[in-house]
Design a protein around this motif. Structure first.
Motif, PDB file in Angstrom:
ATOM      1  N   GLN A  85      38.067 -43.281  -2.400  1.00  0.00           N
ATOM      2  CA  GLN A  85      39.324 -44.232  -2.971  1.00  0.00           C
ATOM      3  C   GLN A  85      39.339 -45.586  -2.298  1.00  0.00           C
ATOM      4  O   GLN A  85      39.386 -46.841  -2.822  1.00  0.00           O
ATOM      5  N   ARG A  86      39.182 -45.796  -0.803  1.00  0.00           N
ATOM      6  CA  ARG A  86      39.369 -47.079  -0.151  1.00  0.00           C
ATOM      7  C   ARG A  86      38.052 -47.696  -0.630  1.00  0.00           C
ATOM      8  O   ARG A  86      38.177 -49.013  -0.682  1.00  0.00           O
ATOM      9  N   GLN A  87      37.192 -47.238  -0.516  1.00  0.00           N
ATOM     10  CA  GLN A  87      35.678 -48.063  -0.620  1.00  0.00           C
ATOM     11  C   GLN A  87      35.713 -48.575  -2.200  1.00  0.00           C
ATOM     12  O   GLN A  87      35.534 -49.795  -2.454  1.00  0.00           O
ATOM     13  N   LEU A  88      36.297 -47.761  -3.153  1.00  0.00           N
ATOM     14  CA  LEU A  88      36.278 -47.987  -4.593  1.00  0.00           C
ATOM     15  C   LEU A  88      37.310 -49.314  -4.586  1.00  0.00           C
ATOM     16  O   LEU A  88      36.879 -50.139  -5.201  1.00  0.00           O
ATOM     17  N   SER A  89      38.323 -49.246  -3.965  1.00  0.00           N
ATOM     18  CA  SER A  89      39.380 -50.378  -4.122  1.00  0.00           C
ATOM     19  C   SER A  89      38.743 -51.821  -3.641  1.00  0.00           C
ATOM     20  O   SER A  89      38.899 -52.845  -4.238  1.00  0.00           O
ATOM     21  N   LEU A 115      34.409 -49.332 -11.242  1.00  0.00           N
ATOM     22  CA  LEU A 115      34.727 -48.328 -12.444  1.00  0.00           C
ATOM     23  C   LEU A 115      33.429 -47.489 -12.610  1.00  0.00           C
ATOM     24  O   LEU A 115      33.433 -46.447 -12.982  1.00  0.00           O
ATOM     25  N   ASN A 116      32.128 -48.003 -12.605  1.00  0.00           N
ATOM     26  CA  ASN A 116      31.020 -47.384 -12.879  1.00  0.00           C
ATOM     27  C   ASN A 116      30.582 -46.498 -11.661  1.00  0.00           C
ATOM     28  O   ASN A 116      30.170 -45.395 -12.024  1.00  0.00           O
ATOM     29  N   ASN A 140      38.343 -39.819  -9.718  1.00  0.00           N
ATOM     30  CA  ASN A 140      39.363 -40.190 -10.302  1.00  0.00           C
ATOM     31  C   ASN A 140      40.182 -41.360  -9.419  1.00  0.00           C
ATOM     32  O   ASN A 140      41.170 -41.259  -8.755  1.00  0.00           O
ATOM     33  N   PHE A 141      39.508 -42.431 -10.079  1.00  0.00           N
ATOM     34  CA  PHE A 141      39.801 -43.754  -8.911  1.00  0.00           C
ATOM     35  C   PHE A 141      41.253 -44.238  -9.383  1.00  0.00           C
ATOM     36  O   PHE A 141      41.232 -44.521 -10.795  1.00  0.00           O
ATOM     37  N   LYS A 142      42.104 -44.522  -8.650  1.00  0.00           N
ATOM     38  CA  LYS A 142      43.261 -45.252  -8.938  1.00  0.00           C
ATOM     39  C   LYS A 142      43.268 -46.806  -8.500  1.00  0.00           C
ATOM     40  O   LYS A 142      43.582 -47.142  -7.511  1.00  0.00           O
ATOM     41  N   SER A 143      42.901 -47.546  -9.630  1.00  0.00           N
ATOM     42  CA  SER A 143      42.783 -48.969  -9.280  1.00  0.00           C
ATOM     43  C   SER A 143      44.135 -49.846  -9.125  1.00  0.00           C
ATOM     44  O   SER A 143      45.218 -49.060  -9.576  1.00  0.00           O
TER      45      SER A 143
END
Ligand code: NDP
Length: 489
Positions: free
Chosen positions: A462-466, A477-478, A486-489
């Motif tokens: 989650q932290r890296q995707l943020s 998102l990709n 399930n990423f929470k943007s």
């Protein structure tokens, strides 16, 4: 067949036997007096230098550097005083994180270290194949490198450690973006650029200073492997880059790079959007165009790998008159760390080893120490001042004073816009990469992040995707889609 030579001991005594140890009778134990046996075994035990903590696996070659553009406007370095000036160079390429036996096609930055043997002393540009780095302060270096090495318990490489650290250290994003593009798996060492990465300075004969970045552009063109090609080569030819490099030079296909510089004046530096001494940022080519400097050709594989490649010691502190340092914090840390590593690995007299020895004369009062092999100053004084020699410090070599941006000595705060770790990786992703390069980058990241495991897995992802979301929404998102997360943007 060449003339036969007599076998000798290391002290030069011709010796009569090289395979059978001296025993007490034909079936008895070995005698302690077989000194030739001891010498052979004891030397064998000491064959390894301590492995470099980083950049352990590498290859190298000698070559020439020829100046193609007079740079006297910027520098008084004699090598750049006129077109056609030449000097010999030694270059070592390497991977960074793996051990000496690791595979050449691992995803990793590549070391790109150049030693110019100039008449003013050795000038080393000790860079990578990337223009930026993961961290901007040397205090972070041991922590960062530990995450690229082996897990303390399992002794395995750990994607969890790597992504935990990167996600907690957003300044790494730019370099991580490059690393997970296909430039993170270059096709050997010939088809990649090199970068001095740090900001350096140049000083001209009027003592005027400009800030400078160095770029080596491959003249073979950039060639990379995609992830599956790199993965396959790890198994079929783990020494791919070494083999490709040595074979090309042996065949007379001498690789070349064009050295170019970017120049920033002090005025430009004050107006620059970011800190010009931040090694996680580049200077756009549009604002600071590349200026030709010279061409480097590599054309001679050393006849002995250990003598020259293994014992090579590069240091960013090796600058010459007319080329100087800068307040880049990582550079400042490396000025200490590199010579310190060489003193540990090769000893206090490492600069006397032929590959490291300058071609210009040396006059100083440093003496003694292990492996002192250059006559040790003979019978000249080993102290200063003295009444006997005529060594004096020439004040004309003093550099112009650095502009200080603050007069407070205990600040640990960062510079303006230091928290913008997102604009430049975004420019790379959106403006420079082709659609195919973007797709490969996403799938390379998905492949690597899939290895994150353990109780903190979701938190780390989650932290890296943020962070990726701040670089580019679609990128994050990709990746999330590829990870089925399930990423929470
Ligand atoms: P430019 O379009 O002028 O230059 C883009 C640069 O990116 C070229 O030097 C190119 O190298 C290099 N490049 C292409 N693909 C990759 C990749 N996957 N990884 C790393 N480098 C790559 O743009 P700008 O100067 O305005 O910079 C835009 C972005 O390009 C920057 O934010 C930075 O991420 C990246 N970049 C910039 C560099 C610089 O010094 N300005 C140097 C390297 C990258 P080549 O010409 O050999 O193909």
């Amino acid at each position: 067949m060449s003339k036969k030579e007599k076998l000798t001991t290391a002290s030069g005594r011709p010796y009569f036997e090289n395979e059978d140890s001296m025993t007490a009778g034909s079936k008895g134990p070995i005698l302690l007096q077989d000194y030739y046996l001891h010498e052979k075994l004891a030397h064998f035990n000491r064959e390894r230098l301590p492995e470099r903590v980083v950049h352990a696996k590498g290859t190298g070659a000698f070559g020439t550097f020829k100046v193609t553009n007079e740079l006297t406007k910027y520098t008084k370095a004699k090598i750049f005083s006129k077109i056609g000036n030449e000097c010999r160079v030694f270059v070592r390429f390497s991977t960074v994180g793996g051990e000496k036996g690791s595979a050449d096609t691992e995803r990793d930055p590549r070391g790109f270290a150049v030693k110019f043997y100039t008449e003013d002393g050795n000038w080393d540009l000790v860079g990578n194949n990337t223009p930026v780095f993961f961290i901007k302060d040397p205090k972070k270096f041991p922590d960062f490198v530990h995450t690229q090495k082996r897990d303390p318990k399992t002794n395995l490489k750990s994607p969890t450690m790597m992504w935990d650290y990167w996600s907690l250290n957003p300044e790494s994003l730019h370099q991580v973006m490059i690393l997970f593009s296909d430039r993170g798996t270059p096709n050997g060492y010939r088809f990649m650029n090199g970068y001095g990465s740090h900001t350096f300075s140049m000083i001209n004969s009027a003592n005027e200073m400009v800030w400078v970045k160095f770029h080596f552009k491959t003249m073979q063109g950039n060639k990379t492997f995609n992830a599956s090609q790199a993965e396959e080569l790890k198994a079929t030819d783990p020494d791919y880059a070494q083999r490709d490099f040595v074979k090309a030079i042996d065949k007379g296909e001498f690789p070349k790079w064009a050295l170019k510089i970017q120049v920033m004046t002090e005025e430009d530096a004050k107006k620059f959007r970011w800190n010009p001494f931040d090694v996680t940022k580049v200077w756009s080519h549009k604002d600071f165009p590349l200026i030709d400097a010279g061409i480097m050709e590599l054309n001679e594989i050393p006849v002995n790998y250990h003598a020259d490649v293994e014992q090579a010691a590069f240091a960013p502190s090796h600058v010459v008159d007319g080329i100087g340092l800068s307040p880049d914090k990582l550079l400042q840390g490396r000025i200490f760390a590199y010579p310190d590593a060489h003193r540990y690995r090769l000893g206090a007299n490492y600069e006397q080893i032929p590959v490291n020895r300058p071609i210009s004369p040396m006059h100083h009062h440093q003496r003694d120490g292990m492996m002192n092999i250059n006559g040790n100053g003979e019978d000249n004084p080993n102290y200063f001042p003295n009444s006997f020699d005529n060594i004096e410090a020439d004040k004309s070599y003093k550099e112009s004073p650095l502009v200080m941006y603050s007069n407070i000595a205990d600040t640990y705060d960062r510079n303006e816009n230091d928290d913008d770790h997102f604009t430049q990786p975004g420019d790379l992703y959106r403006k420079v990469m082709t659609v195919e390069q973007r797709d490969n980058t996403i799938s390379n990241i998905v492949g690597a992040m899939s290895g994150i495991a353990g109780s903190k897995k979701d938190e780390i992802i989650q932290r890296q995707l943020s962070l990726y979301y701040k670089v580019d929404n679609d990128l994050a998102l990709n990746i999330a889609k590829g990870l089925n997360f399930n990423f929470k943007s």
